[in-house]
Scaffold this motif. Structure first.
Motif, PDB file in Angstrom:
ATOM      1  N   PHE A 119       0.410  -1.552  -0.354  1.00  0.00           N
ATOM      2  CA  PHE A 119      -0.282   0.308  -0.288  1.00  0.00           C
ATOM      3  C   PHE A 119       1.060   0.798   0.509  1.00  0.00           C
ATOM      4  O   PHE A 119       0.470   2.022  -1.070  1.00  0.00           O
ATOM      5  CB  PHE A 119      -1.010  -0.258   1.047  1.00  0.00           C
ATOM      6  N   PHE A 120       1.984   1.029   0.348  1.00  0.00           N
ATOM      7  CA  PHE A 120       2.926   2.501   1.009  1.00  0.00           C
ATOM      8  C   PHE A 120       3.958   2.456  -0.422  1.00  0.00           C
ATOM      9  O   PHE A 120       4.180   3.449   0.035  1.00  0.00           O
ATOM     10  CB  PHE A 120       3.689   2.202   2.303  1.00  0.00           C
ATOM     11  N   GLY A 121       4.175   1.613  -1.086  1.00  0.00           N
ATOM     12  CA  GLY A 121       5.006   1.320  -2.090  1.00  0.00           C
ATOM     13  C   GLY A 121       5.909   0.175  -2.254  1.00  0.00           C
ATOM     14  O   GLY A 121       4.850  -0.917  -2.515  1.00  0.00           O
ATOM     15  N   SER A 122       6.525   0.217  -3.268  1.00  0.00           N
ATOM     16  CA  SER A 122       7.463  -0.723  -3.214  1.00  0.00           C
ATOM     17  C   SER A 122       8.066  -1.984  -1.929  1.00  0.00           C
ATOM     18  O   SER A 122       8.107  -1.799  -1.579  1.00  0.00           O
ATOM     19  CB  SER A 122       8.722  -0.905  -3.097  1.00  0.00           C
ATOM     20  N   ASN A 123       6.887  -3.350  -2.157  1.00  0.00           N
ATOM     21  CA  ASN A 123       7.132  -4.204  -1.681  1.00  0.00           C
ATOM     22  C   ASN A 123       8.177  -4.963  -1.657  1.00  0.00           C
ATOM     23  O   ASN A 123       7.536  -5.815  -1.209  1.00  0.00           O
ATOM     24  CB  ASN A 123       5.669  -4.900  -1.826  1.00  0.00           C
ATOM     25  N   HIS A 124       9.003  -5.467  -2.473  1.00  0.00           N
ATOM     26  CA  HIS A 124       9.863  -5.995  -2.574  1.00  0.00           C
ATOM     27  C   HIS A 124      11.304  -5.682  -2.740  1.00  0.00           C
ATOM     28  O   HIS A 124      12.191  -5.744  -2.135  1.00  0.00           O
ATOM     29  CB  HIS A 124      10.673  -6.894  -4.600  1.00  0.00           C
ATOM     30  N   ILE A 125      11.737  -4.267  -2.491  1.00  0.00           N
ATOM     31  CA  ILE A 125      12.757  -3.735  -2.413  1.00  0.00           C
ATOM     32  C   ILE A 125      13.045  -3.130  -0.872  1.00  0.00           C
ATOM     33  O   ILE A 125      11.731  -3.138   0.694  1.00  0.00           O
ATOM     34  CB  ILE A 125      13.201  -1.853  -2.657  1.00  0.00           C
ATOM     35  N   PHE A 126      14.356  -4.091  -0.550  1.00  0.00           N
ATOM     36  CA  PHE A 126      15.262  -3.147   0.868  1.00  0.00           C
ATOM     37  C   PHE A 126      14.491  -1.671   2.244  1.00  0.00           C
ATOM     38  O   PHE A 126      14.829  -1.537   0.916  1.00  0.00           O
ATOM     39  CB  PHE A 126      16.538  -3.911   1.570  1.00  0.00           C
ATOM     40  N   ASN A 127      13.710  -2.205   2.909  1.00  0.00           N
ATOM     41  CA  ASN A 127      13.533  -0.725   2.825  1.00  0.00           C
ATOM     42  C   ASN A 127      13.971  -0.294   4.731  1.00  0.00           C
ATOM     43  O   ASN A 127      14.344  -1.087   5.505  1.00  0.00           O
ATOM     44  CB  ASN A 127      11.887  -0.410   2.862  1.00  0.00           C
ATOM     45  N   GLU A 128      15.071  -0.035   4.482  1.00  0.00           N
ATOM     46  CA  GLU A 128      16.417   0.443   6.281  1.00  0.00           C
ATOM     47  C   GLU A 128      15.108   1.108   7.054  1.00  0.00           C
ATOM     48  O   GLU A 128      15.672   0.268   8.328  1.00  0.00           O
ATOM     49  CB  GLU A 128      17.066   1.660   5.572  1.00  0.00           C
ATOM     50  N   THR A 129      13.767   1.853   7.062  1.00  0.00           N
ATOM     51  CA  THR A 129      13.353   2.178   7.939  1.00  0.00           C
ATOM     52  C   THR A 129      12.722   1.215   8.492  1.00  0.00           C
ATOM     53  O   THR A 129      12.890   0.823   9.734  1.00  0.00           O
ATOM     54  CB  THR A 129      12.155   3.498   7.460  1.00  0.00           C
ATOM     55  N   ILE A 130      11.974   0.794   7.681  1.00  0.00           N
ATOM     56  CA  ILE A 130      11.179  -1.119   7.992  1.00  0.00           C
ATOM     57  C   ILE A 130      11.930  -1.979   8.847  1.00  0.00           C
ATOM     58  O   ILE A 130      11.426  -1.829   9.767  1.00  0.00           O
ATOM     59  CB  ILE A 130      10.716  -1.296   7.258  1.00  0.00           C
TER      60      ILE A 130
END
Length: 260
Positions: A119-130
């Motif tokens: 829902f918030f954007g790319s669901n497969h690229i590593f997200n440092e904030t998450i």
């Protein structure tokens, strides 16, 4: 299932292609290579255990990759393929691509430890904030089932609170438990249900086997019973309901110890 800042002394070493495990140097994906939401499948492709382009991943290739890199037995590796092949929409498909795994709510799901919700954007690229949100709950240098379970619960709660399309079914829960226990399966102590935090963070951040940090493929074969036991350990640790057994035991010790 972005990460830890590694010692500066390693930076020059990490910049070059290395060979962990032997004969499978790490190579970053190119612009035309497919990658998906699973850090381990991405890592296997980055080391060319699976096709580096992320395409035409067959059962034989999965069995070979899981056996060579992680010492999974054949039946467990075959099961992993059967779980992933559903992502290919073609009838009677015999292969899948890492890109097909990105379709939301097929295998990819909300509440990932290292990816943002679709829902918030790319669901497969590593997200440092998450991933930084996840690491808050990893409170020791050695991760155990409780720390991993706490980070799983926290990510689900955050997703449920802020994602209006949040979805997490019982089937997703089964996948999630396996995903959260995966770092122990790959890099940790199967019997103690623990894993070195540094290895896990390095793996997530780089999608690369942490050979430079001392890891090597385990000698003992991993089977389905190991996966089920570790998943159950994460499930048990995820339960927010406590019992009175510990309290009663403590009270009895106090009484017999003459503290009352």
């Amino acid at each position: 299932m972005g990460l830890l800042s590694l010692p500066i002394i390693l930076s020059a070493v990490l910049a070059a292609a290395v060979e962990p495990p032997k004969g499978h140097p790490w190579l970053a994906p190119g612009p035309n290579d497919y990658r998906g939401p699973c850090p381990m499948l991405n890592t296997l492709s980055n080391h060319n255990f699976l096709p580096h382009d992320g395409r035409n991943i067959t059962k034989n290739k999965v069995v070979s990759a899981m056996s060579s890199a992680l010492n999974f037995n054949e039946s467990l590796a075959a099961l992993m393929f059967e779980m992933a092949i559903v992502a290919n929409p073609e009838p009677n498909a015999t292969f899948f691509t890492l890109d097909q795994l990105n379709v939301h709510n097929v295998l990819e799901h909300d509440g990932s430890l290292s990816r943002t919700d679709a829902f918030f954007g790319s669901n497969h690229i590593f997200n440092e904030t998450i991933f930084n949100e996840t690491k808050v709950y990893w409170t020791g240098e050695i991760l155990d089932a409780n720390m991993l379970a706490n980070s799983k619960i926290a990510r689900q709660l955050n997703s449920k609170a802020f994602n209006p399309t949040y979805r997490f079914t019982s089937s997703v829960e089964s996948f999630s438990l396996g995903e959260v226990s995966a770092p122990i399966v790959a890099f940790g102590d199967l019997q103690a249900v623990t894993v070195n935090r540094t290895l896990v963070e390095y793996f997530f951040e780089n999608e690369r086997f942490p050979t430079e940090l001392g890891w090597s493929t385990r000698k003992e074969v991993v089977n389905i019973e190991d996966i089920l036991r570790l998943s159950q350990a994460i499930s048990d640790a995820s339960n927010l309901i406590t019992t009175d057994k510990e309290v009663v035991s403590t009270q009895r010790r106090d009484l017999h110890g003459g503290l009352y």
